[in-house]
Write a protein that holds these residues in place. Sequence first.
Motif, mmCIF file in Angstrom:
data_model
loop_
_atom_site.group_PDB
_atom_site.id
_atom_site.type_symbol
_atom_site.label_atom_id
_atom_site.label_comp_id
_atom_site.label_asym_id
_atom_site.label_seq_id
_atom_site.Cartn_x
_atom_site.Cartn_y
_atom_site.Cartn_z
ATOM 1 N N ILE A 11 1.421 -0.980 7.144
ATOM 2 C CA ILE A 11 2.227 -1.697 6.152
ATOM 3 C C ILE A 11 1.663 -1.387 4.776
ATOM 4 O O ILE A 11 0.469 -1.615 4.513
ATOM 5 C CB ILE A 11 2.202 -3.218 6.394
ATOM 6 C CG1 ILE A 11 2.777 -3.554 7.781
ATOM 7 C CG2 ILE A 11 2.984 -3.947 5.312
ATOM 8 C CD1 ILE A 11 2.686 -5.021 8.128
ATOM 9 N N TYR A 12 2.504 -0.860 3.906
ATOM 10 C CA TYR A 12 2.074 -0.586 2.528
ATOM 11 C C TYR A 12 2.050 -1.901 1.764
ATOM 12 O O TYR A 12 3.055 -2.607 1.681
ATOM 13 C CB TYR A 12 3.027 0.405 1.874
ATOM 14 C CG TYR A 12 2.782 0.622 0.403
ATOM 15 C CD1 TYR A 12 1.548 1.056 -0.058
ATOM 16 C CD2 TYR A 12 3.788 0.395 -0.533
ATOM 17 C CE1 TYR A 12 1.309 1.253 -1.408
ATOM 18 C CE2 TYR A 12 3.573 0.600 -1.882
ATOM 19 C CZ TYR A 12 2.329 1.032 -2.316
ATOM 20 O OH TYR A 12 2.094 1.225 -3.656
ATOM 21 N N THR A 13 0.897 -2.241 1.202
ATOM 22 C CA THR A 13 0.728 -3.549 0.565
ATOM 23 C C THR A 13 1.003 -3.532 -0.934
ATOM 24 O O THR A 13 0.850 -4.560 -1.596
ATOM 25 C CB THR A 13 -0.703 -4.062 0.795
ATOM 26 O OG1 THR A 13 -1.643 -3.149 0.203
ATOM 27 C CG2 THR A 13 -0.995 -4.205 2.284
ATOM 28 N N GLY A 14 1.378 -2.390 -1.482
ATOM 29 C CA GLY A 14 1.671 -2.319 -2.906
ATOM 30 C C GLY A 14 3.138 -2.538 -3.198
ATOM 31 O O GLY A 14 3.935 -2.930 -2.335
ATOM 32 N N GLU A 15 3.513 -2.269 -4.441
ATOM 33 C CA GLU A 15 4.899 -2.429 -4.871
ATOM 34 C C GLU A 15 5.733 -1.247 -4.374
ATOM 35 O O GLU A 15 5.392 -0.090 -4.607
ATOM 36 C CB GLU A 15 4.972 -2.513 -6.399
ATOM 37 C CG GLU A 15 6.375 -2.700 -6.928
ATOM 38 C CD GLU A 15 6.411 -2.762 -8.447
ATOM 39 O OE1 GLU A 15 7.493 -2.977 -9.008
ATOM 40 O OE2 GLU A 15 5.337 -2.578 -9.070
ATOM 41 N N ILE A 26 1.829 6.619 -1.618
ATOM 42 C CA ILE A 26 1.539 6.183 -0.250
ATOM 43 C C ILE A 26 2.525 5.098 0.196
ATOM 44 O O ILE A 26 2.296 4.416 1.194
ATOM 45 C CB ILE A 26 0.095 5.643 -0.137
ATOM 46 C CG1 ILE A 26 -0.139 4.513 -1.142
ATOM 47 C CG2 ILE A 26 -0.911 6.760 -0.344
ATOM 48 C CD1 ILE A 26 -1.509 3.852 -1.017
ATOM 49 N N HIS A 27 3.630 4.947 -0.554
ATOM 50 C CA HIS A 27 4.594 3.897 -0.240
ATOM 51 C C HIS A 27 5.514 4.280 0.919
ATOM 52 O O HIS A 27 6.153 3.415 1.505
ATOM 53 C CB HIS A 27 5.433 3.574 -1.479
ATOM 54 C CG HIS A 27 6.051 4.775 -2.118
ATOM 55 N ND1 HIS A 27 5.377 5.543 -3.040
ATOM 56 C CD2 HIS A 27 7.270 5.359 -1.960
ATOM 57 C CE1 HIS A 27 6.159 6.525 -3.437
ATOM 58 N NE2 HIS A 27 7.308 6.445 -2.794
ATOM 59 N N ASP A 28 5.580 5.576 1.230
ATOM 60 C CA ASP A 28 6.410 6.019 2.352
ATOM 61 C C ASP A 28 5.541 6.038 3.615
ATOM 62 O O ASP A 28 4.779 6.979 3.862
ATOM 63 C CB ASP A 28 6.985 7.404 2.065
ATOM 64 C CG ASP A 28 8.098 7.779 3.032
ATOM 65 O OD1 ASP A 28 8.030 7.370 4.213
ATOM 66 O OD2 ASP A 28 9.039 8.486 2.617
ATOM 67 N N VAL A 29 5.686 5.006 4.413
ATOM 68 C CA VAL A 29 4.840 4.849 5.595
ATOM 69 C C VAL A 29 5.084 5.970 6.601
ATOM 70 O O VAL A 29 4.146 6.428 7.266
ATOM 71 C CB VAL A 29 5.085 3.468 6.238
ATOM 72 C CG1 VAL A 29 4.269 3.318 7.520
ATOM 73 C CG2 VAL A 29 4.733 2.356 5.254
ATOM 74 N N ASP A 30 6.306 6.443 6.708
ATOM 75 C CA ASP A 30 6.620 7.489 7.683
ATOM 76 C C ASP A 30 5.862 8.779 7.387
ATOM 77 O O ASP A 30 5.374 9.458 8.303
ATOM 78 C CB ASP A 30 8.128 7.758 7.704
ATOM 79 C CG ASP A 30 8.918 6.583 8.268
ATOM 80 O OD1 ASP A 30 8.332 5.834 9.068
ATOM 81 O OD2 ASP A 30 10.101 6.419 7.899
ATOM 82 N N ILE A 31 5.756 9.126 6.108
ATOM 83 C CA ILE A 31 5.018 10.334 5.732
ATOM 84 C C ILE A 31 3.540 10.176 6.051
ATOM 85 O O ILE A 31 2.893 11.088 6.581
ATOM 86 C CB ILE A 31 5.246 10.656 4.241
ATOM 87 C CG1 ILE A 31 6.690 11.097 4.008
ATOM 88 C CG2 ILE A 31 4.264 11.733 3.763
ATOM 89 C CD1 ILE A 31 7.007 11.441 2.563
#
Length: 367
Positions: A35-39, A85-90
């Motif tokens: 889970i990306y915790t940023g904006e 790093i907001h794209d979790v799939d990548i």
Amino acid sequence: MKKANEILSSINPLKLTKKISRQKELVGKAPGSLIYTGEVVDVPVELSVIRYSETHYDSFILKNATDAHEEKGVDHISWINVDGIHDVDIIKTIGKDFDLHSLLLEDILNIEQRPKIEVYGDNLVVFFKMMYLRDNKLDIEPISLVLGPNYLISFQEKKGDIFDNVRARIKNTNGRIRKRGSDYLLFALMDAVVDNYFVVMEDIADKLELLEDKLFEDTDNKLLYELQQYRKQIVNMRRSVYPLREVVNKLNRAEFGVISEDTERFFRDLYDHTIQIIETIETFKETVSSLKDVFMTGVSNKMNEIMKVLTLIATIFIPVTFVAGVYGMNFEDMPELSWEYGYEATWGLMLLMGGAMLVYFKKKKWL
């Protein structure tokens, strides 16, 4: 010395870039949940590769994250940089191709991750913070470096960094970095980050010096607000830099097989720089504390001056009030009340007493 208003206009305090954290989304989740915790932003993730050796150099952009795994089998050193790093799939795809543990990927996606060093299989992973100035705002960005036998993967939260000089050194055929392994690239990137700390420190030092001059000229409440802003900055910087000391110290002791003894010497120098940064932060902390004391002392002195003036005024009127009180009593047997010049004499006496006290205060240098 500059005038107060000139100094005030020259002070433009650094502000912290506000970050939106979704840390609460991790509550109750299983370890290793990605889970990306940023904006969350609608910006495409960019993957760039610099492939080099002593006699070879190549730089290109990857169109697909799945193409990154080819860098594991090349005979050169590969630096894979992930901007965003907001794209979790990548992130998940890269983790699968390079055998990165889910706990490691979870830490990469956590923007609040404190600096630390971990070993996952053949990979050495370093987490730390990158600080730089953007539009007079102090931006603290997490960065993760995954070191492999012949590659290094850097994960950055957003596009734009301070590694242009490192890229130029790699492109230069005469550079030392071209003759060394991926462990030296790890040092070069960390060294660039730590060197940029000095740039931030220098800017803060200059602004604190201006603020100190201003505090001796004025006690405006705006200055207290600025001191509070600097205190917040220093607390955040301290939280970001202090754990890095232990990280660099571990790299310095050559506890990891992927770090050669030759590169260890450079980490020893980096450790000295880290200690210097920490000492500077401590100095800033003491400076802000002392400046706050100076501000409070200035406010107290200003209040004392006001009370001094009011006390002197009250003291002058005490004998005048006494005279007025005496002759304000309605007794019949007061000869002065029937005197022809009694009114003028009373005024003269009160003015004489007030003037005498003023002269006395002047002589004592109380005015």
